[in-house]
Design a protein around this motif. Structure first.
Motif, PDB file in Angstrom:
ATOM      1  N   PHE A  78     -38.273 -26.934  -5.030  1.00 23.29           N
ATOM      2  CA  PHE A  78     -39.185 -27.694  -5.883  1.00 23.29           C
ATOM      3  C   PHE A  78     -40.000 -26.771  -6.777  1.00 23.29           C
ATOM      4  CE2 PHE A  78     -43.577 -29.377  -6.319  1.00 23.29           C
ATOM      5  CZ  PHE A  78     -43.309 -30.406  -7.211  1.00 23.29           C
ATOM      6  N   TYR A  79     -40.581 -25.726  -6.195  1.00 23.07           N
ATOM      7  CA  TYR A  79     -41.417 -24.845  -7.005  1.00 23.07           C
ATOM      8  C   TYR A  79     -40.599 -23.919  -7.904  1.00 23.07           C
ATOM      9  CZ  TYR A  79     -45.686 -26.572  -4.987  1.00 23.07           C
ATOM     10  OH  TYR A  79     -46.738 -27.390  -4.649  1.00 23.07           O
ATOM     11  N   LEU A  80     -39.355 -23.629  -7.545  1.00 19.98           N
ATOM     12  CA  LEU A  80     -38.483 -22.913  -8.473  1.00 19.98           C
ATOM     13  C   LEU A  80     -38.246 -23.743  -9.731  1.00 19.98           C
ATOM     14  CD1 LEU A  80     -35.775 -21.317  -6.134  1.00 19.98           C
ATOM     15  CD2 LEU A  80     -37.328 -20.078  -7.662  1.00 19.98           C
ATOM     16  N   VAL A  81     -38.046 -25.038  -9.546  1.00 24.45           N
ATOM     17  CA  VAL A  81     -37.876 -25.925 -10.696  1.00 24.45           C
ATOM     18  C   VAL A  81     -39.163 -25.971 -11.519  1.00 24.45           C
ATOM     19  CG1 VAL A  81     -37.536 -28.318 -11.414  1.00 24.45           C
ATOM     20  CG2 VAL A  81     -36.079 -27.334  -9.637  1.00 24.45           C
ATOM     21  N   VAL A  82     -40.307 -26.120 -10.848  1.00 22.88           N
ATOM     22  CA  VAL A  82     -41.588 -26.199 -11.560  1.00 22.88           C
ATOM     23  C   VAL A  82     -41.815 -24.945 -12.395  1.00 22.88           C
ATOM     24  CG1 VAL A  82     -44.104 -26.213 -11.267  1.00 22.88           C
ATOM     25  CG2 VAL A  82     -42.681 -27.766  -9.921  1.00 22.88           C
ATOM     26  N   ARG A 148     -30.323  -7.924 -24.319  1.00 18.61           N
ATOM     27  CA  ARG A 148     -31.652  -8.507 -24.512  1.00 18.61           C
ATOM     28  C   ARG A 148     -31.723  -9.892 -23.870  1.00 18.61           C
ATOM     29  NH1 ARG A 148     -36.011  -8.046 -27.960  1.00 18.61           N
ATOM     30  NH2 ARG A 148     -37.111 -10.016 -28.397  1.00 18.61           N
ATOM     31  N   ARG A 149     -30.684 -10.689 -24.070  1.00 18.38           N
ATOM     32  CA  ARG A 149     -30.672 -12.022 -23.471  1.00 18.38           C
ATOM     33  C   ARG A 149     -30.696 -11.936 -21.953  1.00 18.38           C
ATOM     34  NH1 ARG A 149     -27.277 -13.131 -27.926  1.00 18.38           N
ATOM     35  NH2 ARG A 149     -25.367 -12.751 -26.720  1.00 18.38           N
ATOM     36  N   LEU A 150     -29.911 -11.034 -21.394  1.00 19.15           N
ATOM     37  CA  LEU A 150     -29.907 -10.874 -19.941  1.00 19.15           C
ATOM     38  C   LEU A 150     -31.266 -10.429 -19.429  1.00 19.15           C
ATOM     39  CD1 LEU A 150     -26.460  -9.217 -19.101  1.00 19.15           C
ATOM     40  CD2 LEU A 150     -27.311 -11.423 -18.303  1.00 19.15           C
ATOM     41  N   PHE A 151     -31.881  -9.491 -20.148  1.00 13.67           N
ATOM     42  CA  PHE A 151     -33.191  -8.978 -19.725  1.00 13.67           C
ATOM     43  C   PHE A 151     -34.224 -10.100 -19.714  1.00 13.67           C
ATOM     44  CE2 PHE A 151     -37.396  -7.361 -20.931  1.00 13.67           C
ATOM     45  CZ  PHE A 151     -37.651  -6.531 -19.846  1.00 13.67           C
ATOM     46  N   ILE A 152     -34.243 -10.889 -20.791  1.00 13.44           N
ATOM     47  CA  ILE A 152     -35.222 -11.976 -20.869  1.00 13.44           C
ATOM     48  C   ILE A 152     -34.944 -13.030 -19.800  1.00 13.44           C
ATOM     49  CG2 ILE A 152     -36.007 -13.895 -22.316  1.00 13.44           C
ATOM     50  CD1 ILE A 152     -35.543 -12.028 -24.738  1.00 13.44           C
ATOM     51  N   SER A 153     -33.680 -13.392 -19.603  1.00 15.43           N
ATOM     52  CA  SER A 153     -33.333 -14.391 -18.591  1.00 15.43           C
ATOM     53  C   SER A 153     -33.672 -13.910 -17.189  1.00 15.43           C
ATOM     54  CB  SER A 153     -31.843 -14.730 -18.685  1.00 15.43           C
ATOM     55  OG  SER A 153     -31.549 -15.364 -19.911  1.00 15.43           O
ATOM     56  N   ARG A 154     -33.394 -12.627 -16.945  1.00 19.40           N
ATOM     57  CA  ARG A 154     -33.716 -12.081 -15.614  1.00 19.40           C
ATOM     58  C   ARG A 154     -35.220 -11.992 -15.397  1.00 19.40           C
ATOM     59  NH1 ARG A 154     -29.015  -7.349 -15.611  1.00 19.40           N
ATOM     60  NH2 ARG A 154     -27.284  -8.780 -15.097  1.00 19.40           N
ATOM     61  N   THR A 155     -35.953 -11.663 -16.444  1.00 23.81           N
ATOM     62  CA  THR A 155     -37.412 -11.619 -16.331  1.00 23.81           C
ATOM     63  C   THR A 155     -37.970 -13.005 -16.040  1.00 23.81           C
ATOM     64  OG1 THR A 155     -37.530  -9.752 -17.871  1.00 23.81           O
ATOM     65  CG2 THR A 155     -39.549 -11.027 -17.522  1.00 23.81           C
ATOM     66  N   ALA A 156     -37.470 -14.017 -16.762  1.00 25.86           N
ATOM     67  CA  ALA A 156     -37.920 -15.391 -16.531  1.00 25.86           C
ATOM     68  C   ALA A 156     -37.583 -15.844 -15.116  1.00 25.86           C
ATOM     69  CB  ALA A 156     -37.281 -16.329 -17.553  1.00 25.86           C
ATOM     70  N   ALA A 157     -36.368 -15.493 -14.659  1.00 26.99           N
ATOM     71  CA  ALA A 157     -35.976 -15.868 -13.295  1.00 26.99           C
ATOM     72  C   ALA A 157     -36.852 -15.164 -12.267  1.00 26.99           C
ATOM     73  CB  ALA A 157     -34.509 -15.515 -13.067  1.00 26.99           C
ATOM     74  N   ALA A 158     -37.195 -13.907 -12.527  1.00 24.50           N
ATOM     75  CA  ALA A 158     -38.059 -13.166 -11.592  1.00 24.50           C
ATOM     76  C   ALA A 158     -39.451 -13.775 -11.531  1.00 24.50           C
ATOM     77  CB  ALA A 158     -38.142 -11.694 -12.016  1.00 24.50           C
ATOM     78  N   VAL A 159     -39.972 -14.177 -12.686  1.00 27.00           N
ATOM     79  CA  VAL A 159     -41.291 -14.815 -12.713  1.00 27.00           C
ATOM     80  C   VAL A 159     -41.258 -16.131 -11.936  1.00 27.00           C
ATOM     81  CG1 VAL A 159     -42.972 -15.952 -14.208  1.00 27.00           C
ATOM     82  CG2 VAL A 159     -42.014 -13.745 -14.868  1.00 27.00           C
ATOM     83  N   ALA A 160     -40.209 -16.940 -12.156  1.00 25.52           N
ATOM     84  CA  ALA A 160     -40.085 -18.214 -11.445  1.00 25.52           C
ATOM     85  C   ALA A 160     -39.943 -17.988  -9.946  1.00 25.52           C
ATOM     86  CB  ALA A 160     -38.884 -19.002 -11.979  1.00 25.52           C
ATOM     87  N   GLY A 161     -39.125 -17.012  -9.570  1.00 23.28           N
ATOM     88  CA  GLY A 161     -38.924 -16.730  -8.151  1.00 23.28           C
ATOM     89  C   GLY A 161     -40.187 -16.239  -7.475  1.00 23.28           C
TER      90      GLY A 161
END
Length: 427
Positions: A78-82, A148-161
């Protein structure tokens, strides 16, 4: 069956979204990391489904085995989605330069000459374009864009996680910790001054079940006894199972202490067991807790009288065991104040029509896991705390909604700590 299909469909959609954002966007096609993360996500869904479906089929014993991983993943999911949704906009903004660079490279490749110089007499190009047919500098630019796309996506995923893990970790400590004691003074205009200061301990939504032990009940009883209340009220959703499965967990209720007794009304969860609420009503009676089933008792204190009424939960209507305020309040002395125990806050409007002074309710858990507190008002008029509604004949019917002392589903509470309430009545 329709409800089960809806739940399964929701689980599938949510897991696909998490795969799209946390796996597909952060790994390269065909990579080992993508395969491992994909199957990990599939594996996490198994205990989640087994917790609900298996518990209903195989009972609480089986549910205890899968409940911890299943419910914790439910909260984390739930919070991963949020958090993933919250970072969608900054993620999109950060990706704009990469998208613009990609469009420029595509335009440049269209405008490039179709023929290349060849070495004299050989017919071979002077420079190899590479397997993709793109010039080396375009491959490098494209590679940089992908990085660059991978870096940004991984950063966003890390923040969400990180946000999800921190939130769930905090929520577990609140759910499994001591309930908060809320001391709430309530003025009742019709209260006899001789009853001023009468104290009612209110507890709801204890939810004895697969993730709770006997210690959960013992702690609640110990904290209630420490309040030295005149009356103890348990406002529904005590259990999530049968007496055979959970009877020992309820046994400490025998030790509840109060001057004028302990009282109970059913919640919606008492109707979810195959046996229905009757066996728990009998069990609580043996523990010294009286059930108020569309009835009332007189609380006599210092020569004055207050009516304490209780009604069955709305979920009992399907089996002919629903609430009946007419039976609970009919024929009483209208000059006396009356306190009503009703599990769901939505019953307050009918209570106001019957001239009730104060309704005590639970059910909402205060939302349990924010931002669910924003959704509760779609079903209930009050999420938590004290509120007032116009009463028939003038004045107001007040309602206090407790956040509950336990939890349902995930052992997680965010923005809604567990609660035991001490209501102090004043004239």
């Amino acid at each position: 069956m329709g409800f089960l299909v809806t739940i399964l469909a929701t689980v599938v959609v949510v897991h696909f979204y998490l795969w799209w954002r946390l796996v597909r966007s952060t790994t390269r096609p065909g990579s080992r990391a993508r395969r491992v993360l994909t199957w990990t996500l599939v594996g996490l869904a198994v205990p989640l489904v087994a917790t609900r479906a298996g518990g209903r089929i195989a009972g609480v014993g089986f549910e205890r085995v899968v409940a911890w991983p299943g419910y914790l993943w439910l909260a984390l999911m739930f919070y991963l989605v949020v958090f993933s949704v919250l970072v969608e906009v900054p993620r999109a903004v950060a990706l704009l330069p990469a998208k613009r660079a990609g469009r420029r490279e595509a335009a440049a490749s269209v405008m490039a000459p179709s023929a290349m110089p060849v070495a004299a007499g050989s017919g071979a190009p002077l420079a190899e374009a590479g397997a993709s047919g793109s010039p080396p500098h375009e491959q490098q630019a494209g590679g940089a864009g992908i990085d660059r796309r991978l870096f940004i996506s991984r950063t966003a995923a890390a923040v969400a996680g990180a946000g999800a893990l921190a939130t769930v970790g905090y929520g577990v400590t609140r759910a499994l910790g001591d309930p908060v004691i809320e001391r709430v003074p309530v003025r009742l205009p019709r209260l006899d001054p001789r009853m001023d200061g009468l104290r009612l301990a209110v507890v709801s939504d204890i939810h004895l079940g697969p993730l709770t032990g006997k210690g959960h009940t013992e702690r609640i009883v110990r904290m209630i006894n420490g309040l030295r209340a005149d009356v103890v009220t348990i406002v529904g959703d005590l259990v999530d199972g049968s007496v055979a499965e959970l009877g020992p967990l309820a046994a400490p209720l025998r030790s509840l202490e109060s001057r004028y007794g302990a009282y109970f009304v059913t919640g919606n969860h008492e109707y979810y067991t195959a046996e229905g609420p009757r066996e728990w009503i009998d069990e609580l009676d043996s523990l010294g807790v009286r059930s108020l089933r569309n009835e009332r008792v007189e609380i006599r204190h210092a020569g004055a009288v207050l009516d304490l009424a209780g009604v069955n939960d709305l979920n009992g209507q399907a089996s002919g065991d629903g609430p009946d305020l007419g039976s609970a309040l009919g024929g009483r002395d209208a000059g006396r104040p009356v306190v009503l125990l009703a599990h769901q806050p939505v019953q307050v409007r009918e209570a106001a029509a019957h001239g009730v002074d104060l309704q005590l309710s639970g059910h909402t858990h205060g939302g349990q896991m924010a931002p669910f507190n924003l959704i509760v008002p779609l079903q209930q008029p009050v999420v938590a705390g004290l509120a007032s509604f116009p009463r028939a004949g003038g004045g107001d019917t007040q309602i206090y909604v407790t956040r509950g002392a336990g939890y349902w589903g995930p052992p997680v509470r965010v923005g809604a700590p567990p609660e035991i309430t001490l209501i102090e009545l004043h004239a």
